[in-house]
Structures are given as C-alpha cells and as structure tokens.
Design a protein around this motif. Structure first.
Motif, short mmCIF file in Angstrom:
data_model
loop_
_atom_site.label_atom_id
_atom_site.label_comp_id
_atom_site.label_asym_id
_atom_site.label_seq_id
_atom_site.Cartn_x
_atom_site.Cartn_y
_atom_site.Cartn_z
N SER A 139 7.50 3.33 1.63
CA SER A 139 6.94 4.61 2.06
C SER A 139 5.73 4.42 2.96
O SER A 139 5.56 5.13 3.95
N ASP A 152 6.99 3.30 6.30
CA ASP A 152 7.59 4.45 7.00
C ASP A 152 6.52 5.28 7.70
O ASP A 152 6.73 5.77 8.80
N GLU A 153 5.37 5.42 7.07
CA GLU A 153 4.30 6.24 7.63
C GLU A 153 3.44 5.50 8.64
O GLU A 153 2.95 6.08 9.60
N ARG A 211 9.69 4.75 10.56
CA ARG A 211 10.61 5.11 9.49
C ARG A 211 11.92 4.35 9.64
O ARG A 211 12.44 4.16 10.73
#
Length: 125
Positions: free
Chosen positions: A23, A26-27, A31
């Motif tokens: 996560s 992804d940020e 992504r």
C-alpha cells in the motif's frame, strides 16, 4: 481436496493486498494491480506523466521489474514477485497512457533466458 481450498495464486494475491508495504509503494512509487483471466495473468501499473520510452520492464526468475527512467536515471521502480517462474512464459507489455499492462501466459510457450527485457507496445486510442 475440496473446491473451497484457495489456489496458490489466490493466497499470494491475498497476502500482497494485505501487505502494508504494498500500500505504501502504491501511494509513493506507483500503483500495481494483478488480475487473472482464463489464459493469462495481467499486471497493471498506473504510470502517470510517463512516456513509453521512459518505461522498462525486465523479467528475472519469478519477478517483474518495472522501471521508469528520467534523464537516463531510474526514477521509480517496483518489483513484483510472482508465485511462479517466468521462464518459458509468453510475456507481452502494452502501454496506453497512463496504464501499463503486462500479460503473462499461463501456458509454457517459449524458451527464454532467466533475465530479459520485455518490449512495450504503445496503443493509441
């Protein structure tokens, strides 16, 4: 064995999605999503403000390495480890800004070395 037993890929996807590090990447980097069809796996990346010429995809054993180069330097990189080897898989990459799709065949179809670059095809809509 019952039908309710999860496949190795389903277990891997569940672990990938629940990993807090994924996560964060992804940020902060870009992504990455993984999909499965009847005949192939699809790794999709969102590469905002990138051109096809800046994107490099390399396969190594069980990993896809996606890099974005700017001024001949690696600006961003994600390594996607898959639960199966990529050797002898037909792998194709398509870029329609901002989405990069990497299609990996489920069937063994080619004899490739352990590490190789994937040609990225640009699709105009």
């Amino acid at each position: 064995m019952g039908n309710d037993k999860k496949s190795e890929l389903e277990q891997w996807l569940e672990a990938l999605c629940s990993d807090p590090f994924s996560s964060i990447l992804d940020e902060t980097v870009f992504r990455v999503d993984v999909f499965e069809t009847e005949t192939e796996y699809i790794v999709e990346s969102e590469l905002i403000n990138c051109t096809k010429e800046q994107i490099f995809v390399t396969c190594e054993n069980d990993a896809l390495i996606i890099q974005v180069h700017e001024n001949e330097n690696i600006n961003k990189q994600r390594v996607v480890h898959l639960p199966f080897p990529l050797l002898n898989k037909n792998i194709r990459a398509y870029f329609t800004s901002p989405i990069l799709e990497i299609h990996i065949s489920k069937e063994i179809s080619a004899n490739h070395p352990n590490r190789y670059m994937i040609t990225i095809h640009e699709i105009d809509l």
